[in-house]
Design an enzyme around this catalytic site. Structure first.
Site, PDB file in Angstrom:
ATOM      1  N   ASP A 278      33.414  56.679   4.302  1.00  0.00           N
ATOM      2  CA  ASP A 278      33.979  57.728   3.464  1.00  0.00           C
ATOM      3  C   ASP A 278      33.067  58.055   2.285  1.00  0.00           C
ATOM      4  O   ASP A 278      32.372  57.176   1.765  1.00  0.00           O
ATOM      5  CB  ASP A 278      35.347  57.286   2.934  1.00  0.00           C
ATOM      6  CG  ASP A 278      35.254  55.986   2.142  1.00  0.00           C
ATOM      7  OD1 ASP A 278      35.479  55.997   0.924  1.00  0.00           O
ATOM      8  OD2 ASP A 278      34.952  54.931   2.746  1.00  0.00           O
TER       9      ASP A 278
ATOM     10  N   TYR B 266      46.879  50.514   5.169  1.00  0.00           N
ATOM     11  CA  TYR B 266      45.629  51.220   4.830  1.00  0.00           C
ATOM     12  C   TYR B 266      45.208  52.226   5.905  1.00  0.00           C
ATOM     13  O   TYR B 266      44.205  52.920   5.736  1.00  0.00           O
ATOM     14  CB  TYR B 266      44.491  50.219   4.640  1.00  0.00           C
ATOM     15  CG  TYR B 266      44.699  49.251   3.503  1.00  0.00           C
ATOM     16  CD1 TYR B 266      44.684  49.686   2.179  1.00  0.00           C
ATOM     17  CD2 TYR B 266      44.925  47.897   3.748  1.00  0.00           C
ATOM     18  CE1 TYR B 266      44.880  48.811   1.131  1.00  0.00           C
ATOM     19  CE2 TYR B 266      45.115  47.002   2.704  1.00  0.00           C
ATOM     20  CZ  TYR B 266      45.102  47.469   1.398  1.00  0.00           C
ATOM     21  OH  TYR B 266      45.299  46.586   0.367  1.00  0.00           O
TER      22      TYR B 266
ATOM     23  N   HIS C 235      39.721  55.526   2.294  1.00  0.00           N
ATOM     24  CA  HIS C 235      38.709  54.501   2.530  1.00  0.00           C
ATOM     25  C   HIS C 235      38.588  54.140   4.006  1.00  0.00           C
ATOM     26  O   HIS C 235      37.637  53.456   4.389  1.00  0.00           O
ATOM     27  CB  HIS C 235      39.063  53.248   1.726  1.00  0.00           C
ATOM     28  CG  HIS C 235      37.970  52.774   0.819  1.00  0.00           C
ATOM     29  ND1 HIS C 235      36.774  53.437   0.622  1.00  0.00           N
ATOM     30  CD2 HIS C 235      37.888  51.656   0.039  1.00  0.00           C
ATOM     31  CE1 HIS C 235      36.019  52.767  -0.229  1.00  0.00           C
ATOM     32  NE2 HIS C 235      36.670  51.680  -0.591  1.00  0.00           N
TER      33      HIS C 235
ATOM     34  N   ASN D 186      31.162  50.369  -2.255  1.00  0.00           N
ATOM     35  CA  ASN D 186      31.085  48.908  -2.183  1.00  0.00           C
ATOM     36  C   ASN D 186      30.830  48.383  -0.770  1.00  0.00           C
ATOM     37  O   ASN D 186      30.195  47.334  -0.602  1.00  0.00           O
ATOM     38  CB  ASN D 186      32.363  48.284  -2.753  1.00  0.00           C
ATOM     39  CG  ASN D 186      32.422  48.404  -4.262  1.00  0.00           C
ATOM     40  OD1 ASN D 186      31.403  48.499  -4.931  1.00  0.00           O
ATOM     41  ND2 ASN D 186      33.628  48.423  -4.800  1.00  0.00           N
TER      42      ASN D 186
END
Length: 199
Positions: free
Chosen positions: A104, A27, A32, A125
């Site tokens: 982000d 990631y 994100h 979220n």
């Protein structure tokens, strides 16, 4: 002659500065993880290391504008970021108004940033989780543009977990430089100045 900044400031921490992202190499350069990337840059600029494991995250400490600040990268994965933020904020007795979150934003193009004193999660979220765990949305935030979906049929999760292109990373780096300057202004009480400069 270069003068190295002090690593620590004296007294209780004034601010908790949080960069949002997902842990793990796969990631590392996804959209994100803009918050993680920016916080790493801030740590580099402040000669700080984010390497202590605590509060379901990794954290470090920096003296920014003479203020003692805790730097935190939650390791709970994005959707549960609030667990780590709440634990750190409670331990250091830092109110929501001094929890500065960098994350982000798909509504902004790469290279742009937006600073807000407080506000809704806007569908993010990580921010939803922090708001729920702090019981408040009155925390300042710096949004880093990561670009909107190139096609409305794209799944949002697939988009935010996609990697930046090389030119996008260059734009993100420029925005992150500005964000680091904005962090110092906000910590020193100048959020209005930061907003007028960078919004």
């Amino acid at each position: 002659m270069f003068i190295k900044k002090d690593k620590f400031a004296v007294g209780a921490p004034d601010f908790l500065i949080v960069g949002l992202g997902n842990p793990g190499e796969k990631y590392a350069f996804t959209r994100h993880n803009a918050g993680f990337l920016c916080l790493d840059l801030l740590a580099d600029k402040e000669n700080a290391k984010i390497n202590k494991i605590k509060f379901k995250g990794v954290l470090g400490e920096a003296a920014i504008g003479g203020h003692r600040c805790i730097l935190l990268k939650p390791q709970t994965f994005m959707n549960n970021s609030g667990e780590s933020v709440r634990a750190a904020a409670d331990f250091y007795k830092i109110p929501p108004e001094h929890v500065l979150v960098i994350f982000d934003d798909i509504s902004l193009p790469c290279g742009k940033l937006r600073i807000r004193r407080k506000g809704s999660a806007g569908g993010h979220n990580g921010i939803k989780s922090i708001t729920a765990h702090l019981g408040s949305d009155a925390f300042p935030r710096i949004k880093l543009g990561v670009g909107e979906k190139p096609d409305p049929r794209w799944d949002l999760a697939d988009w935010v977990l996609s990697n930046f292109q090389k030119e996008e990373l260059t734009a993100l780096r420029e925005a992150s430089d500005k964000a680091c300057d904005a962090v110092e202004k906000i910590v020193c009480g100048g959020i209005e100045q930061a907003m007028s400069l960078y919004n």
